[in-house]
Design an enzyme around this catalytic site. Structure first.
Site, short mmCIF file in Angstrom:
data_model
loop_
_atom_site.label_atom_id
_atom_site.label_comp_id
_atom_site.label_asym_id
_atom_site.label_seq_id
_atom_site.Cartn_x
_atom_site.Cartn_y
_atom_site.Cartn_z
N ASP A 1 0.14 -7.56 8.81
CA ASP A 1 0.50 -8.28 7.48
C ASP A 1 2.25 -7.36 7.09
O ASP A 1 2.02 -7.27 5.76
CB ASP A 1 -0.77 -7.59 6.74
N GLU B 1 -4.94 -9.60 14.74
CA GLU B 1 -5.56 -8.73 13.82
C GLU B 1 -5.75 -9.20 11.95
O GLU B 1 -5.60 -9.39 11.26
CB GLU B 1 -4.22 -7.76 13.15
N GLU C 1 1.48 -5.92 1.16
CA GLU C 1 0.39 -6.32 2.91
C GLU C 1 -0.38 -7.71 2.27
O GLU C 1 -1.20 -8.00 3.90
CB GLU C 1 0.05 -5.30 3.74
N HIS D 1 3.42 6.87 3.58
CA HIS D 1 4.51 6.19 3.83
C HIS D 1 4.14 4.57 2.42
O HIS D 1 5.47 3.92 2.90
CB HIS D 1 4.93 5.31 4.78
N ARG E 1 4.32 1.67 0.63
CA ARG E 1 5.33 0.93 -0.62
C ARG E 1 4.93 1.22 -2.83
O ARG E 1 5.17 1.61 -3.27
CB ARG E 1 5.56 0.03 -0.08
N HIS F 1 7.20 10.03 8.73
CA HIS F 1 8.25 8.20 7.88
C HIS F 1 9.42 8.51 8.05
O HIS F 1 9.63 9.55 7.23
CB HIS F 1 7.16 7.73 6.82
#
Ligand code: UD1
Ligand code: UDP
Length: 368
Positions: free
Chosen positions: A96, A118, A132, A205, A207, A238
């Site tokens: 994604d 996936e 995503e 991490h 967004r 990250h």
């Protein structure tokens, strides 16, 4: 000869696609070509090195603090000439990310079939995780082959009207990777540092969590660790500078929290397997932890991986400081609660997902 191309660009895609590259390269039925976008630079290269894979193409698009516009447009324009030159029979994308979405769009424009590894994970909230959920739903509109990790993800696709004969339940290639990394004799100086304490592993991490939610997450973690002297935490951070700044501001000064550079996947999996519990907003770690029997507090409001919740290993705790604080503290202080979440069950397959995907492709690409 038929040609299969794989496109990926971030750390998690690489961890889950590299075992597939290796499996596909053992097959003589088709040629395997690897294109990386370089959406992540250092974190992608770290994985390529571990799996010893040298890509045929590298778009090298990463920019510091890149926007979704940067990623999508640079991949879309960079991919065109590679796809035209290679003319693959199928392009495999994973999951994604924006690499996944932009590659799919480029293939769609050129009428090149997509195989989605996936496939079928859903929250049905386009803004969580962001972007995503949009990316994976967009791929499903055009994908020809859908490699669903579980029955549940297959059912999501069926309910959306995907044809049953385009969906293959294969297990998740994350488990294929995990099978190769954990070692009983593994040693590391950081683990020596944590020995005698309950080891907490932290990653973050997302967004949609940048800013206020992440500050809340870190404040809750900091308070619990300040209050529990028997606990030590390792946080392989990250590379996103926004994440680094927030972590530095909230977590600095507690010497029982070690913020370190991203770990190589072999190190990271072995750290996870020796941890007491995990705090994360990551997707992939939600697949790995149930196999390892490690409780995970998922610092997000939604998850596309309800299998881990059903298995009892994952708990969604959102991004409110008080909820994370209470849930983290509870797991440290209530043994019964901890034991209840520590069962090793693995809803994500037997570690032969790559073999299944390769077999399916051999069959589907056969001259008929
Ligand atoms: C991306 C994916 C997300 C995935 C995550 C895994 C999108 C939109 N997001 O998010 O789905 O869960 O990867 O980690 O596709 N950076 C470096 N070096 C690196 C990697 C990142 O410096 O090796 C820094 C750069 O400043 C970069 C920033 O991190 O601009 C953000 O990277 P980006 O790929 O845009 O977003 P992620 O949050 O990593
Ligand atoms: N991981 C790693 N090193 C680290 C942190 C994570 O190798 O320091 C691995 C982890 O085992 C999992 C993947 O990276 O396989 C998850 O990546 P990330 O959290 O960046 O992305 P997401 O899964 O959320 O998309």
């Amino acid at each position: 000869m038929k040609k299969v191309m794989l496109s990926f660009g971030t750390r998690p895609e690489a961890i889950k696609m590299c075992p597939l590259v290796k499996e596909l390269k053992t097959r003589n039925d088709f040629k395997t070509v690897v294109c990386v976008t370089g959406q992540h630079r250092q974190m992608l290269d770290q994985v390529l090195k571990t799996f010893d894979i040298v890509p045929d193409y590298d778009l090298d698009i990463m920019k510091d603090r890149q926007t979704l516009f940067d990623i999508t447009t640079n991949i879309l324009s960079g991919m065109k000439s590679i796809l035209e030159k290679e003319a693959p029979d199928v392009v495999l994308v994973h999951g994604d990310t924006s690499t996944t979405f932009a590659t799919t769009l480029a293939c769609f424009y050129l009428h090149i079939p997509i195989g989605h590894v996936e496939a079928g994970l859903r929250t049905y909230d386009a803004f969580s995780p962001y972007p995503e959920e949009f990316n994976r739903q967009a791929v499903s509109i055009v994908s020809k082959y859908n490699f669903a990790p579980t029955e549940l993800s297959k059912n999501n696709l069926l309910n959306e009207g995907k044809k049953a004969d385009s969906i293959f339940v294969t297990g998740n290639t994350a488990i294929d990777a995990l099978k190769t990394t954990i070692s009983p004799n593994y040693k590391h100086p950081m683990l020596d540092w944590a020995s005698g304490s309950k080891l907490i592993m932290i990653t973050a991490h997302r967004r949609e969590n940048l800013g206020e939610p992440m500050i809340n997450m870190f404040k809750a973690i900091r308070r619990v660790i300040d209050e529990h002297k028997d606990v030590k935490a390792i946080y392989p951070i990250h590379m996103n500078p926004v994440v680094r700044k927030t972590a530095d501001e909230v977590l600095k000064g507690e010497n029982r929290i070690q913020i370190i550079e991203p770990l190589d996947v072999v190190d990271f999996h072995n750290f996870l397997s020796r941890s007491y519990l995990i705090l994360t907003d990551s997707g992939g770690i939600q697949e790995e932890a149930p196999s390892l029997g490690k409780p995970v507090l998922v610092m997000r409001n939604t998850t596309e991986r309800p299998e881990g919740i059903a298995a009892g290993t994952l708990r969604l705790v959102g991004t409110e400081e008080s909820v994370i604080y209470d849930s983290f503290k509870l797991l440290l202080e209530n043994q019964k609660e901890y034991d209840r979440m520590s069962n090793a069950t693995n809803p994500y397959g037997d570690g032969f997902a790559c073999k299944r995907i390769a077999d399916i492709l051999c069959n589907e690409l056969k001259e008929k």
